[in-house]
Design an enzyme around this catalytic site. Structure first.
Site, PDB file in Angstrom:
ATOM      1  N   ASN A   1      -5.252  34.476  36.306  1.00 55.48           N
ATOM      2  CA  ASN A   1      -4.564  34.221  37.505  1.00 55.48           C
ATOM      3  C   ASN A   1      -3.759  32.845  37.199  1.00 55.48           C
ATOM      4  OD1 ASN A   1      -6.723  32.498  37.174  1.00 55.48           O
ATOM      5  ND2 ASN A   1      -7.143  32.528  39.447  1.00 55.48           N
TER       6      ASN A   1
ATOM      7  N   GLU B   1     -15.924  27.094  35.265  1.00 56.15           N
ATOM      8  CA  GLU B   1     -15.060  27.258  36.455  1.00 56.15           C
ATOM      9  C   GLU B   1     -15.182  28.555  37.002  1.00 56.15           C
ATOM     10  OE1 GLU B   1     -13.793  25.136  38.653  1.00 56.15           O
ATOM     11  OE2 GLU B   1     -13.861  23.156  37.235  1.00 56.15           O
TER      12      GLU B   1
ATOM     13  N   CYS C   1      -9.375  31.601  42.851  1.00 54.79           N
ATOM     14  CA  CYS C   1     -10.926  31.397  42.653  1.00 54.79           C
ATOM     15  C   CYS C   1     -11.327  30.822  43.960  1.00 54.79           C
ATOM     16  CB  CYS C   1     -11.502  30.787  41.552  1.00 54.79           C
ATOM     17  SG  CYS C   1     -10.520  29.302  41.315  1.00 54.79           S
TER      18      CYS C   1
ATOM     19  N   GLU D   1     -13.312  20.115  36.817  1.00 51.60           N
ATOM     20  CA  GLU D   1     -11.861  19.726  36.035  1.00 51.60           C
ATOM     21  C   GLU D   1     -11.059  18.705  36.607  1.00 51.60           C
ATOM     22  OE1 GLU D   1     -10.695  23.992  35.287  1.00 51.60           O
ATOM     23  OE2 GLU D   1     -10.940  23.153  33.361  1.00 51.60           O
TER      24      GLU D   1
HETATM   25  P1  NAD Z   1     -13.504  37.250  33.331  1.00 50.95           P
HETATM   26  O1  NAD Z   1     -14.931  36.645  33.630  1.00 50.95           O
HETATM   27  O2  NAD Z   1     -13.512  38.842  33.099  1.00 50.95           O
HETATM   28  O3  NAD Z   1     -12.783  36.719  32.018  1.00 50.95           O
HETATM   29  C1  NAD Z   1     -12.765  35.245  31.673  1.00 50.95           C
HETATM   30  C2  NAD Z   1     -12.331  35.057  30.326  1.00 50.95           C
HETATM   31  O4  NAD Z   1     -13.443  35.319  29.673  1.00 50.95           O
HETATM   32  C3  NAD Z   1     -11.402  35.983  29.643  1.00 50.95           C
HETATM   33  O5  NAD Z   1     -10.962  35.267  28.750  1.00 50.95           O
HETATM   34  C4  NAD Z   1     -12.333  37.063  28.877  1.00 50.95           C
HETATM   35  O6  NAD Z   1     -11.584  37.586  27.688  1.00 50.95           O
HETATM   36  C5  NAD Z   1     -13.432  36.049  28.529  1.00 50.95           C
HETATM   37  N1  NAD Z   1     -14.839  36.835  28.203  1.00 50.95           N
HETATM   38  C6  NAD Z   1     -15.527  37.720  28.632  1.00 50.95           C
HETATM   39  N2  NAD Z   1     -16.517  38.029  28.314  1.00 50.95           N
HETATM   40  C7  NAD Z   1     -16.992  36.810  27.555  1.00 50.95           C
HETATM   41  C8  NAD Z   1     -18.038  36.658  26.725  1.00 50.95           C
HETATM   42  N3  NAD Z   1     -19.197  37.548  26.851  1.00 50.95           N
HETATM   43  N4  NAD Z   1     -17.808  35.441  26.181  1.00 50.95           N
HETATM   44  C9  NAD Z   1     -17.067  34.768  25.890  1.00 50.95           C
HETATM   45  N5  NAD Z   1     -15.649  35.002  26.675  1.00 50.95           N
HETATM   46  C10 NAD Z   1     -15.491  36.222  27.334  1.00 50.95           C
HETATM   47  O7  NAD Z   1     -12.752  36.538  34.517  1.00 50.95           O
HETATM   48  P2  NAD Z   1     -11.090  37.353  34.781  1.00 50.95           P
HETATM   49  O8  NAD Z   1     -11.322  38.555  35.376  1.00 50.95           O
HETATM   50  O9  NAD Z   1     -10.280  36.971  33.739  1.00 50.95           O
HETATM   51  O10 NAD Z   1     -10.843  35.970  35.963  1.00 50.95           O
HETATM   52  C11 NAD Z   1     -11.289  36.227  37.299  1.00 50.95           C
HETATM   53  C12 NAD Z   1     -12.527  35.374  37.486  1.00 50.95           C
HETATM   54  O11 NAD Z   1     -12.115  33.970  37.253  1.00 50.95           O
HETATM   55  C13 NAD Z   1     -12.996  35.378  39.119  1.00 50.95           C
HETATM   56  O12 NAD Z   1     -13.984  35.431  39.213  1.00 50.95           O
HETATM   57  C14 NAD Z   1     -12.194  33.974  39.451  1.00 50.95           C
HETATM   58  O13 NAD Z   1     -12.967  33.413  40.595  1.00 50.95           O
HETATM   59  C15 NAD Z   1     -12.355  33.244  38.391  1.00 50.95           C
HETATM   60  N6  NAD Z   1     -11.545  32.027  38.485  1.00 50.95           N
HETATM   61  C16 NAD Z   1     -12.179  30.781  38.526  1.00 50.95           C
HETATM   62  C17 NAD Z   1     -11.533  29.588  38.411  1.00 50.95           C
HETATM   63  C18 NAD Z   1     -12.033  28.013  38.997  1.00 50.95           C
HETATM   64  O14 NAD Z   1     -11.122  27.152  38.473  1.00 50.95           O
HETATM   65  N7  NAD Z   1     -13.379  28.236  39.391  1.00 50.95           N
HETATM   66  C19 NAD Z   1     -10.055  29.797  38.338  1.00 50.95           C
HETATM   67  C20 NAD Z   1      -9.471  31.030  38.241  1.00 50.95           C
HETATM   68  C21 NAD Z   1     -10.219  32.102  38.081  1.00 50.95           C
END
Ligand code: NAD
Length: 484
Positions: A153, A250, A284, A458
Site C-alpha cells: 500500500n 507492523e 493499515c 517505527e
Molecule cells: P502480506 O502479509 O500478504 O505480505 C506482506 C509481505 O510479506 C509481502 O512482501 C509478502 O511477500 C511477504 N511474505 C508473505 N509471506 C511471507 C513469509 N512466510 N515469510 C516472509 N515474508 C512473507 O500483506 P499485504 O497484503 O502485502 O499487505 C496488507 C497487510 O499489511 C494488511 O494486513 C495491512 O494492515 C498490513 N499493513 C500494515 C501496516 C503497518 O504499518 N502496521 C502498513 C501497511 C500495511
C-alpha cells in the site's frame, strides 16, 4: 513496457537479473495493463544480496554518524527533487491517485531519510557512575544485516521507514518489496547510491513470500522488520525467534473511531472519510469501525453520503481524481466479498457497494450502518473502502466495545469534551491514537500497534532502539577483590 526497470534486483550498487526466477507481472490497477515483468529472486540472488550487505556493514558502521547522516539527507533531497517522477511510478505500481502519491509517498520517504539522517550524528551511549571511581559506559552498536519486508500500500514509504533508521544506526539492509508493487524500492536503492551510500548498504531483492521466508532464517541476518498482515506476521515472528533475531512487526488492524454527539460533525465526517477511503481504504491504521452516538447517527450518515457523492473516482493520473482503483483484482474481490457478507448478515448498505465497470479494479466507497459487533465486517480487516457504522449510547459501553478486538493498531475519538477525550484515549488498547483527527503519521511520532497488530515502533527516536543494541562496558578503577 514503459516502467520496465533495468533488471529485477539491485545488489551491491547495481542492477542484477536472474531470469531463472519465477516471473512477476506488474499490473497497472487502473487499466489491468502489464507495465513491467520482473523475476523473483533465486537462491543465488538471495545469497548475493546477503553477501553484499554483510560485506558492506562493518565499513558503513565505522563511518561517523555525521557522514552517514549526510548520505541520508542527500538522498532525501534527491527524492524531493524527483517527487513527481517517483509519484507517477508509485501511481502505476499501486493505482493510488497522483493527488495522493505527490504528497504522501516519496515525500514521506524523504521525511524519514531526512529525520533519521539528522539523528545519525547524535546517536550515543551513556556514562553511568557507580561510586568508588568505578563506572560503566555503554556503546550503541548496529545490529548487522537487517531484512525489510514490505506491503503493497505504501511501497516507497515502507522502503524508507525501514531503510532510514536501519542505515542511520550503521546497519545494512536487504529489502524485499511486496510482489504486487516491486518498482519503487528499486528507485530508493538507486537514489541512495547517487547520494553517496557505499555499495551493498541498501539492496533490493524481488519475490513472493518464499523469498521473504528464506531471508529471515539466514544466519547472516540479525533483524527482520515486516509490514504485512497478521497471518504473515505470525510466521515471520516465529521464524525469526528460532534464530533469536530482533523483530519489528507492523501488522493489520480493525481500528475503532468513536464519534460523540458533542463532536464537530464536519470534522468527524472528514476523519471518517480519511480513515476509511484514502488510498481506496488500503491503509493499515484505518478506523473502519465507526461508533456513532445514537443522537447524531442520521445526521452523520446523511452528511457522510453527501460528501462521498462528491468524490472524484477515475483515472489516477488526473490530479483532480481523489479515489482510485484497488491495488489488484484479488484485493478488489476480497473487499467485494466482505460487502456480500455485510448484506447477508443484515447490515444496512447506505452508500456504494458495487464494482465499477471497466478494465481497472474499481469499486465504490461503501458504507454500512446498523452494524453490530459480531458481524464479520466489524471483526475482520477488509483492507478496502468499506466502512462499518455502529451505534452506541454511553462512554463506558463504547470503550469496552472498541477494545473488543484482537487488533490494536490505532484508535480515534471525536468529541469537544476535553477530559472525556483524554479519558477515552487512556482506555484505548491501541498503539497510535487520535483526538479530533485521524490517520496522520509524521516521522517525528512513534507509529505501531499493540496486541496482534505488532511489535515495536517505527519512526521517531524509538526506532533507533529497534535498530541498535547497547554494549555495556564496566570499568574498574580499583583492585579486584576475590573471596579466596
Ligand atoms: P502480506 O502479509 O500478504 O505480505 C506482506 C509481505 O510479506 C509481502 O512482501 C509478502 O511477500 C511477504 N511474505 C508473505 N509471506 C511471507 C513469509 N512466510 N515469510 C516472509 N515474508 C512473507 O500483506 P499485504 O497484503 O502485502 O499487505 C496488507 C497487510 O499489511 C494488511 O494486513 C495491512 O494492515 C498490513 N499493513 C500494515 C501496516 C503497518 O504499518 N502496521 C502498513 C501497511 C500495511
Amino acid at each position: 513496457m514503459k516502467f520496465q526497470p533495468t533488471a529485477s534486483h539491485f545488489i551491491n550498487g547495481e542492477y542484477v537479473e536472474d531470469t531463472a526466477g519465477e516471473q512477476i507481472d506488474v499490473i497497472y490497477p487502473a487499466t489491468g495493463e502489464v507495465i513491467a515483468k520482473l523475476h523473483s529472486a533465486t537462491p543465488a540472488i538471495i545469497d548475493q544480496a546477503l553477501n553484499a550487505a554483510k560485506a558492506a556493514q562493518a565499513e558503513w558502521a565505522a563511518m561517523s554518524g555525521t557522514e552517514r547522516g549526510r548520505v541520508l539527507r542527500r538522498a532525501a533531497d534527491i527524492m524531493r527533487e524527483r517527487n513527481r517522477e517517483l509519484s507517477i511510478l508509485e501511481t502505476h505500481d499501486t493505482g493510488k491517485p497522483l493527488q495522493e502519491t505527490l504528497v504522501a509517498d516519496a515525500t514521506s520517504g524523504a521525511d524519514a531519510l531526512e529525520y533519521f539522517g539528522g539523528l545519525a550524528a547524535s546517536l550515543t551511549g551513556e556514562h553511568i557512575p557507580l561510586g568508588g571511581g568505578d563506572f560503566v559506559y555503554t556503546i550503541r552498536e548496529a545490529l548487522g544485516v537487517c531484512v525489510g519486508i514490505g506491503a503493497w500500500n505504501y511501497p516507497t514509504q515502507i522502503a524508507c521507514w525501514k531503510g532510514a533508521p536501519a542505515l542511520t544506526c550503521g546497519n545494512t539492509m536487504v529489502f524485499k518489496p511486496s510482489e504486487t508493487t516491486p518498482l519503487s524500492a528499486l528507485k530508493v536503492a538507486e537514489i541512495l547510491i547517487e547520494a553517496g551510500a557505499p555499495k551493498g548498504v541498501y539492496n533490493v531483492v524481488q519475490g513472493y513470500g518464499n523469498v521473504g521466508a528464506s531471508l529471515i532464517t539466514d544466519d547472516r541476518v540479525a533483524k527482520v522488520s515486516l509490514t504485512g498482515s497478521v497471518p504473515t506476521g505470525r510466521k515471520v515472528y516465529a521464524a525469526a525467534a528460532d534464530g533469536m533475531k530482533h523483530v519489528t512487526m507492523e501488522l493489520g488492524g480493525k481500528s475503532p473511531m468513536i464519534v460523540f454527539d458533542d463532536a464537530d460533525i464536519e470534522n468527524a465526517v472528514s476523519g471518517a472519510i480519511l480513515g476509511n477511503f484514502y488510498s481506496s481504504g488500503q491503509v493499515c491504521s484505518n478506523g473502519t469501525r465507526v461508533f456513532v452516538q445514537k443522537g447524531i447517527k442520521e445526521v452523520f450518515l446523511n452528511r457522510l453520503s453527501e460528501r462521498l457523492a462528491t468524490a472524484k473516482i477515475g483515472d489516477p493520473l488526473d490530479e483532480d481524481v481523489n479515489f482510485g482503483p484497488m491495488v489488484s483484482e484479488n484485493q478488489m474481490n476480497i473487499a467485494l466479498g466482505y460487502i456480500e457478507k455485510g448484506k447477508a448478515e443484515g447490515a444496512r448498505l447506505v452508500y456504494g457497494g458495487e464494482r465499477i465497470d471497466g478494465d481497472g479494479f474499481y469499486m465504490q466507497p461503501t458504507v454500512f450502518a446498523d452494524v453490530t459487533d459480531d458481524m464479520t465486517i466489524a471483526r475482520e480487516e477488509i483492507f478496502g473502502p468499506v466502512m462499518s457504522v455502529l451505534d452506541f449510547d454511553t462512554e463506558e459501553e463504547v470503550l469496552t466495545r472498541a477494545n473488543d478486538t484482537e487488533f490494536g493498531l490505532a484508535a480515534g475519538v471525536f468529541t469537544n469534551d476535553l477530559t472525556r477525550a483524554h479519558r477515552i484515549v487512556a482506555g484505548f488498547e491501541a498503539g497510535t491514537c487520535y483526538i479530533n483527527t485521524y490517520n496522520l503519521a509524521p516521522v517525528e511520532a512513534p507509529f505501531g500497534g499493540s496486541k496482534m497488530s505488532g511489535v515495536g515502533r517505527e519512526n521517531s527516536k524509538l526506532a533507533i532502539n529497534h535498530f541498535s543494541e547497547m554494549k555495556t562496558v564496566y570499568v574498574s578503577m580499583n583492585d579486584v577483590e576475590a573471596p579466596y
